[in-house]
Design an enzyme around this catalytic site. Structure first.
Site, PDB file in Angstrom:
ATOM      1  N   ASP A  30       3.202   4.674  14.385  1.00 39.84           N
ATOM      2  CA  ASP A  30       2.496   5.284  13.261  1.00 39.84           C
ATOM      3  C   ASP A  30       2.383   6.778  13.504  1.00 39.84           C
ATOM      4  O   ASP A  30       2.312   7.229  14.648  1.00 39.84           O
ATOM      5  CB  ASP A  30       1.110   4.666  13.061  1.00 39.84           C
ATOM      6  CG  ASP A  30       0.637   4.789  11.611  1.00 39.84           C
ATOM      7  OD1 ASP A  30       0.633   3.764  10.899  1.00 39.84           O
ATOM      8  OD2 ASP A  30       0.290   5.918  11.200  1.00 39.84           O
ATOM      9  N   THR A 122       6.562  -2.359  -0.501  1.00 40.34           N
ATOM     10  CA  THR A 122       6.934  -2.715  -1.872  1.00 40.34           C
ATOM     11  C   THR A 122       7.610  -1.513  -2.516  1.00 40.34           C
ATOM     12  O   THR A 122       6.985  -0.463  -2.684  1.00 40.34           O
ATOM     13  CB  THR A 122       5.671  -3.115  -2.663  1.00 40.34           C
ATOM     14  OG1 THR A 122       5.013  -4.161  -1.940  1.00 40.34           O
ATOM     15  CG2 THR A 122       6.004  -3.576  -4.064  1.00 40.34           C
ATOM     16  N   PHE A 251      -5.737 -18.960  -8.897  1.00 39.26           N
ATOM     17  CA  PHE A 251      -5.844 -17.706  -9.656  1.00 39.26           C
ATOM     18  C   PHE A 251      -6.437 -17.914 -11.042  1.00 39.26           C
ATOM     19  O   PHE A 251      -6.062 -17.263 -12.003  1.00 39.26           O
ATOM     20  CB  PHE A 251      -4.473 -16.997  -9.745  1.00 39.26           C
ATOM     21  CG  PHE A 251      -4.255 -16.102  -8.556  1.00 39.26           C
ATOM     22  CD1 PHE A 251      -4.139 -16.635  -7.293  1.00 39.26           C
ATOM     23  CD2 PHE A 251      -4.217 -14.720  -8.694  1.00 39.26           C
ATOM     24  CE1 PHE A 251      -3.981 -15.821  -6.191  1.00 39.26           C
ATOM     25  CE2 PHE A 251      -4.063 -13.898  -7.589  1.00 39.26           C
ATOM     26  CZ  PHE A 251      -3.937 -14.456  -6.335  1.00 39.26           C
ATOM     27  N   LEU A 252      -7.366 -18.866 -11.107  1.00 35.72           N
ATOM     28  CA  LEU A 252      -8.062 -19.074 -12.377  1.00 35.72           C
ATOM     29  C   LEU A 252      -9.556 -18.832 -12.192  1.00 35.72           C
ATOM     30  O   LEU A 252     -10.384 -19.503 -12.785  1.00 35.72           O
ATOM     31  CB  LEU A 252      -7.784 -20.485 -12.913  1.00 35.72           C
ATOM     32  CG  LEU A 252      -6.360 -20.749 -13.413  1.00 35.72           C
ATOM     33  CD1 LEU A 252      -6.180 -22.198 -13.842  1.00 35.72           C
ATOM     34  CD2 LEU A 252      -5.982 -19.817 -14.571  1.00 35.72           C
ATOM     35  N   CYS A 262      -2.556  -3.707  -4.109  1.00 36.67           N
ATOM     36  CA  CYS A 262      -1.264  -4.196  -4.623  1.00 36.67           C
ATOM     37  C   CYS A 262      -1.194  -4.384  -6.130  1.00 36.67           C
ATOM     38  O   CYS A 262      -0.331  -3.785  -6.779  1.00 36.67           O
ATOM     39  CB  CYS A 262      -0.899  -5.497  -3.922  1.00 36.67           C
ATOM     40  SG  CYS A 262      -0.477  -5.239  -2.199  1.00 36.67           S
ATOM     41  N   ARG A 329      -9.430  -0.104  -1.508  1.00 34.36           N
ATOM     42  CA  ARG A 329      -8.485   0.548  -2.409  1.00 34.36           C
ATOM     43  C   ARG A 329      -8.488  -0.160  -3.772  1.00 34.36           C
ATOM     44  O   ARG A 329      -8.357  -1.370  -3.833  1.00 34.36           O
ATOM     45  CB  ARG A 329      -7.071   0.542  -1.795  1.00 34.36           C
ATOM     46  CG  ARG A 329      -6.956   1.486  -0.610  1.00 34.36           C
ATOM     47  CD  ARG A 329      -5.581   1.436   0.017  1.00 34.36           C
ATOM     48  NE  ARG A 329      -5.365   0.209   0.757  1.00 34.36           N
ATOM     49  CZ  ARG A 329      -4.243  -0.060   1.441  1.00 34.36           C
ATOM     50  NH1 ARG A 329      -3.244   0.809   1.435  1.00 34.36           N
ATOM     51  NH2 ARG A 329      -4.113  -1.186   2.103  1.00 34.36           N
TER      52      ARG A 329
HETATM   53  P1  NAD Z   1      -1.347   1.320   4.783  1.00 39.01           P
HETATM   54  O1  NAD Z   1      -1.631   2.588   4.085  1.00 39.01           O
HETATM   55  O2  NAD Z   1      -2.465   0.451   5.252  1.00 39.01           O
HETATM   56  O3  NAD Z   1      -0.428   1.625   6.051  1.00 39.01           O
HETATM   57  C1  NAD Z   1       0.685   2.448   6.018  1.00 39.01           C
HETATM   58  C2  NAD Z   1       0.800   3.128   7.371  1.00 39.01           C
HETATM   59  O4  NAD Z   1       2.043   3.798   7.429  1.00 39.01           O
HETATM   60  C3  NAD Z   1      -0.280   4.184   7.636  1.00 39.01           C
HETATM   61  O5  NAD Z   1      -0.933   3.883   8.848  1.00 39.01           O
HETATM   62  C4  NAD Z   1       0.515   5.494   7.744  1.00 39.01           C
HETATM   63  O6  NAD Z   1      -0.042   6.392   8.656  1.00 39.01           O
HETATM   64  C5  NAD Z   1       1.865   4.979   8.202  1.00 39.01           C
HETATM   65  N1  NAD Z   1       2.988   5.871   7.962  1.00 39.01           N
HETATM   66  C6  NAD Z   1       3.315   6.541   6.841  1.00 39.01           C
HETATM   67  N2  NAD Z   1       4.436   7.243   7.020  1.00 39.01           N
HETATM   68  C7  NAD Z   1       4.848   7.006   8.276  1.00 39.01           C
HETATM   69  C8  NAD Z   1       5.940   7.445   9.048  1.00 39.01           C
HETATM   70  N3  NAD Z   1       6.867   8.263   8.551  1.00 39.01           N
HETATM   71  N4  NAD Z   1       6.058   7.038  10.322  1.00 39.01           N
HETATM   72  C9  NAD Z   1       5.130   6.209  10.842  1.00 39.01           C
HETATM   73  N5  NAD Z   1       4.074   5.760  10.168  1.00 39.01           N
HETATM   74  C10 NAD Z   1       3.924   6.145   8.891  1.00 39.01           C
HETATM   75  O7  NAD Z   1      -0.383   0.491   3.806  1.00 39.01           O
HETATM   76  P2  NAD Z   1      -0.297  -1.102   3.668  1.00 39.01           P
HETATM   77  O8  NAD Z   1      -1.429  -1.637   2.869  1.00 39.01           O
HETATM   78  O9  NAD Z   1      -0.007  -1.695   4.994  1.00 39.01           O
HETATM   79  O10 NAD Z   1       0.986  -1.227   2.726  1.00 39.01           O
HETATM   80  C11 NAD Z   1       2.287  -0.953   3.201  1.00 39.01           C
HETATM   81  C12 NAD Z   1       3.283  -1.437   2.176  1.00 39.01           C
HETATM   82  O11 NAD Z   1       3.214  -2.871   2.057  1.00 39.01           O
HETATM   83  C13 NAD Z   1       3.056  -0.908   0.756  1.00 39.01           C
HETATM   84  O12 NAD Z   1       4.292  -0.706   0.133  1.00 39.01           O
HETATM   85  C14 NAD Z   1       2.314  -2.024   0.085  1.00 39.01           C
HETATM   86  O13 NAD Z   1       2.481  -2.023  -1.305  1.00 39.01           O
HETATM   87  C15 NAD Z   1       2.972  -3.235   0.712  1.00 39.01           C
HETATM   88  N6  NAD Z   1       2.137  -4.441   0.727  1.00 39.01           N
HETATM   89  C16 NAD Z   1       0.828  -4.357   1.073  1.00 39.01           C
HETATM   90  C17 NAD Z   1       0.056  -5.519   1.119  1.00 39.01           C
HETATM   91  C18 NAD Z   1      -1.397  -5.460   1.516  1.00 39.01           C
HETATM   92  O14 NAD Z   1      -2.021  -6.516   1.523  1.00 39.01           O
HETATM   93  N7  NAD Z   1      -1.965  -4.306   1.855  1.00 39.01           N
HETATM   94  C19 NAD Z   1       0.629  -6.755   0.821  1.00 39.01           C
HETATM   95  C20 NAD Z   1       1.965  -6.800   0.488  1.00 39.01           C
HETATM   96  C21 NAD Z   1       2.712  -5.634   0.446  1.00 39.01           C
END
Ligand code: NAD
Length: 430
Positions: A30, A122, A251-252, A262, A329
């Site tokens: 990260d 995503t 989901f109801l 998301c 969020r």
């Molecule tokens: P998040 O913001 O919690 O985590 C993303 C992480 O990526 C952060 O810690 C950030 O510092 C790091 N990051 C960004 N750029 C970087 C880089 N160049 N190098 C290293 N680290 C980097 O995001 P999230 O909720 O984990 O979501 C990630 C993806 O997964 C999104 O596209 C989201 O839509 C998808 N997603 C999320 C969920 C969920 O439940 N949160 C479920 C399914 C899909």
């Protein structure tokens, strides 16, 4: 297999921990120094049921490492997972790809042997092609395949969902990538159901799934509103609907509107993509609009319960976007609280896990209570905004409110008990 996970957030961390638990050597990367320093020091950076124990065990046995250094994280990795954020653009609401492109550029130089680069974030349809191009341009000698591997975990159940996925979707045309994905998942006790499809179809499966779920939630919310008008009970209606196997009973559950990182983001991104392709997704557009309006209407519902009181004191139970997470969020609770504050209400809130994350948005515009009971002391109304199960266990007789009023936007309180305890109770759709 050496697995590198780029992005250690709500998706990356449970994914990295899960693959380490199953025996792979995992490095979580990260760019957030503080996050990595905490993780290296054994301090978990987000709340997910059951995650901390697995995190500690695998960090201790050396299978799970953390770094800010892309080179040491990615070199020698046979599987590189991109799990960085894809937040909405503030104006157009399209999915912003800047973190994806940056991650691809940064990791590309360090691919040192054949690797699958799997996009778990995503991303709009066609982004896999762009990631592939970026890596090829940055490192023409790299031997790799970019696959789409969308994540379907539910926040609050991330650990359970990692080990028990309904399905794993993988988008690729490469036989080598298929073999590597199978090897990655061979460590599962029971191999998950892996669906291999074209990369673009895989990218769309994620959006199509989330939009469908968002529409389903919005549909039952609209039915709940109608139930209130015609004195029907939305739970009876949902039960009757759900017994039809074509509909299903999930989901109801009516509520204040869908939220989280998301559904709002992905429905907006899908609608934007479709508009760009001159394709009409009117159902998705309707859910987006209806859900946005709903949250304001829910704030008005709370205010309506105290319209006779000047500067009412509003106790809020729950700030997280749902139970089981500290994630705020796009939380309906946060939007509702903000609207209450804008209309001069005095809000005191409690959440079992999300106070610190909520503070980053709400700051000192509200007061934060140490527990659910103290939040209600002297309040004019209790607004239940997140469905934490612990709230259900609190005896209403113990609430010391100035006015005994409840607006239950999650239907977590039994209306009969509330009325028996002398409360004026308003729920959703019943
Ligand atoms: P998040 O913001 O919690 O985590 C993303 C992480 O990526 C952060 O810690 C950030 O510092 C790091 N990051 C960004 N750029 C970087 C880089 N160049 N190098 C290293 N680290 C980097 O995001 P999230 O909720 O984990 O979501 C990630 C993806 O997964 C999104 O596209 C989201 O839509 C998808 N997603 C999320 C969920 C969920 O439940 N949160 C479920 C399914 C899909």
């Amino acid at each position: 297999m050496k697995v590198a996970v780029v992005g250690t957030g709500y998706v990356g961390l449970p994914t990295g921990v899960g693959f380490a638990e199953l025996g792979h050597d995992v490095v979580c990367i990260d760019k957030d120094d503080r996050k990595i320093a905490d993780l290296k020091a054994g301090k978990i950076t987000l709340f997910e049921e059951g995650l901390e124990e697995l995190f500690k065990r695998n960090a201790a046995n050396g299978r799970l490492k953390f770094t800010t250094d892309m080179k040491s994280g990615v070199s020698d990795a046979g599987f590189i997972i991109i799990a960085v954020g894809t937040p909405p653009h503030p104006i157009t609401k399209e999915a912003d790809m800047k973190y994806i492109y940056a991650a691809a550029e940064e990791l590309a130089p360090y691919i040192s042997k054949y690797a699958v680069v799997a996009n778990k974030s995503t991303v709009p349809v066609g982004i896999g092609d762009k990631v592939e191009k970026i890596i090829k341009t940055k490192n023409p000698k790299a031997d790799f395949d970019v696959v789409s591997m969308p994540e379907f975990l539910r926040e609050g159940f991330a650990v359970y969902d990692f080990f028990n996925p309904d399905r794993v979707v993988v988008g690729t045309n490469s036989d080598r990538a298929v073999k590597t994905v199978k090897e990655l998942y061979s460590v599962f006790k029971e191999t998950p159901n892996i669906l291999f499809v074209e990369r673009r179809s895989s990218e769309l499966i994620k959006y199509a799934s989330n939009a469908f779920l968002a529409i389903k939630i919005h549909y039952i919310n609209e039915m709940a509103d109608f139930c209130e008008k015609v004195s029907a009970n939305v739970y009876d209606v949902a039960k009757g609907m759900g017994l039809d196997s074509r509909i299903g009973n999930k989901f109801l559950n009516p509520g204040p509107g869908y939220g989280g990182s998301c559904f709002p983001k992905d429905t907006n991104a899908l609608a934007y993509m479709a508009r760009n392709h001159e394709c009409d997704l009117s159902l998705v557009e309707a859910a987006i609009f209806g859900n946005d309006v709903r949250k304001s209407r829910m704030a008005l519902k709370v205010l309506d319960a105290v319209k006779d009181i000047e500067s009412p004191k509003i106790a809020v139970w729950g700030l997280a976007f749902k139970d089981g997470t500290d994630d705020v969020r796009e939380s309906p609770a946060i939007q509702i609280v903000s609207e209450l504050v804008n209309r001069n209400a005095n809000v005191i809130a409690y959440d079992p896990k999300a106070i610190e994350t909520a503070k980053t948005i709400l700051g000192d515009s509200i007061t934060y209570a140490d527990d659910a009971l103290s939040a209600t002391k002297g309040a004019d109304v209790l607004a239940a905004l997140t469905e934490w199960q612990d709230f259900k266990k609190i005896p209403l007789a113990n609430l010391q409110m100035r006015n005994k009023r409840i607006v239950d936007l999650r239907n977590i309180i039994d209306p009969k008990v509330a009325v028996a305890e002398g409360f004026n109770y308003k729920g959703i759709g019943r």
